[in-house]
Each structure stands twice: as C-alpha cells, then as structure tokens.
Enzyme design. Structure first.
Site, mmCIF file in Angstrom:
data_model
loop_
_atom_site.group_PDB
_atom_site.id
_atom_site.type_symbol
_atom_site.label_atom_id
_atom_site.label_comp_id
_atom_site.label_asym_id
_atom_site.label_seq_id
_atom_site.Cartn_x
_atom_site.Cartn_y
_atom_site.Cartn_z
ATOM 1 C CG HIS A 100 -58.871 2.079 37.956
ATOM 2 N ND1 HIS A 100 -58.283 2.261 36.720
ATOM 3 C CD2 HIS A 100 -57.899 1.602 38.771
ATOM 4 C CE1 HIS A 100 -57.015 1.896 36.784
ATOM 5 N NE2 HIS A 100 -56.744 1.493 38.026
ATOM 6 C CG HIS A 102 -56.533 0.858 43.190
ATOM 7 N ND1 HIS A 102 -56.213 -0.442 42.841
ATOM 8 C CD2 HIS A 102 -56.123 1.622 42.148
ATOM 9 C CE1 HIS A 102 -55.634 -0.452 41.652
ATOM 10 N NE2 HIS A 102 -55.561 0.792 41.206
HETATM 11 P P1 5GP Z 1 -53.809 0.355 37.971
HETATM 12 O O1 5GP Z 1 -52.392 -0.049 38.204
HETATM 13 O O2 5GP Z 1 -54.109 0.654 36.515
HETATM 14 O O3 5GP Z 1 -54.261 1.442 38.899
HETATM 15 O O4 5GP Z 1 -54.657 -0.896 38.430
HETATM 16 C C1 5GP Z 1 -55.421 -1.698 37.607
HETATM 17 C C2 5GP Z 1 -56.024 -2.761 38.485
HETATM 18 O O5 5GP Z 1 -56.969 -3.474 37.722
HETATM 19 C C3 5GP Z 1 -55.007 -3.786 39.002
HETATM 20 O O6 5GP Z 1 -55.009 -3.770 40.431
HETATM 21 C C4 5GP Z 1 -55.493 -5.108 38.422
HETATM 22 O O7 5GP Z 1 -55.351 -6.181 39.327
HETATM 23 C C5 5GP Z 1 -56.944 -4.819 38.089
HETATM 24 N N1 5GP Z 1 -57.436 -5.576 36.943
HETATM 25 C C6 5GP Z 1 -56.817 -5.710 35.748
HETATM 26 N N2 5GP Z 1 -57.568 -6.456 34.912
HETATM 27 C C7 5GP Z 1 -58.683 -6.783 35.605
HETATM 28 C C8 5GP Z 1 -59.845 -7.543 35.275
HETATM 29 O O8 5GP Z 1 -60.008 -8.065 34.181
HETATM 30 N N3 5GP Z 1 -60.791 -7.671 36.232
HETATM 31 C C9 5GP Z 1 -60.656 -7.095 37.471
HETATM 32 N N4 5GP Z 1 -61.653 -7.292 38.339
HETATM 33 N N5 5GP Z 1 -59.577 -6.359 37.812
HETATM 34 C C10 5GP Z 1 -58.604 -6.214 36.899
#
Ligand code: 5GP
Ligand code: ZN
Length: 137
Positions: A100, A102
């Site tokens: 993903h 951001h």
């Molecule tokens: P990472 O640290 O893996 O790049 O970021 C994962 C992101 O996914 C985090 O910013 C977190 O807030 C978001 N996230 C985690 N679980 C969910 C969810 O169930 N729904 C949504 N919309 N975002 C999520």
C-alpha cells in the site's frame, strides 16, 4: 486474496472502509488512524505483500491511482503539500503486509518535521555504497 489479510477483507467488503476511488486494479480509502485528516491509502486489489513482490504492471496501476488521489486530496482538503510513502518490511514500519502507498496531506505548521540526515559519508564510502547497490541491480 489472503484470508487473514485486513486489506484483502476491505477489497472483498468483508470489513468496511471509507472508499475514495475504485477501478479494476486498485482501491483507495481513508487510513483508519490518520497522520493528518484525509490520510489515504492506495492498494492493489490483488494481494502482494510489498514492493519486491508486486508486479511492475500492477505497481503502475497503483501509482496512477496515487497521482489521482494526491491531486484530489490536495485540492479537496486545501493541503499545502502531500507526502507519498510506502513502508516495506517491519524495519521500515510496515505493519500491514498487503502492499500500500500512503498519501498524507500536509499543512504548513502542522507539527510534523521532515526526516533529517543523520550523518555524512566518509571518504570513499559513497563509492563503496554505489558499488554494493549497483552490483545488486
Ligand atoms: P504500514 O505501517 O503497514 O505502512 O501502514 C498500515 C496502515 O494501515 C496504518 O496507517 C493503519 O492506520 C492502516 N490500517 C490498519 N488497519 C486498517 C483498517 O482496518 N482499515 C483502514 N482503513 N486502515 C487500516
Ligand atoms: Zn491482502
């Protein structure tokens, strides 16, 4: 699709998300725990864990959607700037192992600072680093 993956569940509508955009390859939705209001995520609909494993063609679809959402977030929320980031591996802060990107709206004086360079290079170090990376290409 991966059964225990939270983002695959969002793609399958098994858990809700606030959708911003959807096409055949990608989905964009609000991050549940935003850094700033409007923090969005763009994902491929198919499950790939990270940048290493996502096929180039899929990544192209993802980055096109990132551009589209970046414009909309900047315009719609009157953001002064946008950070586009991708975390890969736990050491880089990845907690959801479905690739993903951001999109984080930024505002002047929003309280966040930029990463600062920690150190310079020593004599000859840059050349050695370039060699290590280019040999791995
Ligand atoms: P990472 O640290 O893996 O790049 O970021 C994962 C992101 O996914 C985090 O910013 C977190 O807030 C978001 N996230 C985690 N679980 C969910 C969810 O169930 N729904 C949504 N919309 N975002 C999520
Ligand atoms: Zn997944």
């Amino acid at each position: 699709m991966k059964n225990d993956c939270i983002f695959c569940k969002i793609v399958k509508r098994e858990i809700p998300a606030h959708k911003l955009h959807e096409d055949t390859e990608t989905l964009a939705f609000l991050d549940i725990n935003p850094v700033n209001i409007g923090h969005a995520l763009v994902i491929p609909k198919k499950h790939f864990p990270n940048i290493y494993e996502i096929p180039e063609e899929t990544l192209l679809h993802v980055i096109k959607t990132v551009k589209k959402i970046s414009h909309a977030v900047k315009k719609g929320l009157k953001a002064d700037g946008i950070n586009v980031t991708m975390n890969n591996d736990p050491a880089a802060g990845q907690i959801v192992f479905h690739a993903h990107i951001h999109i984080i709206p930024r505002h002047i004086n929003d309280g966040f600072s930029h990463w600062r360079g920690k150190r310079g290079y020593q004599e000859g170090e840059k050349e050695a680093v370039v060699q290590k990376i280019t040999q791995a290409l």
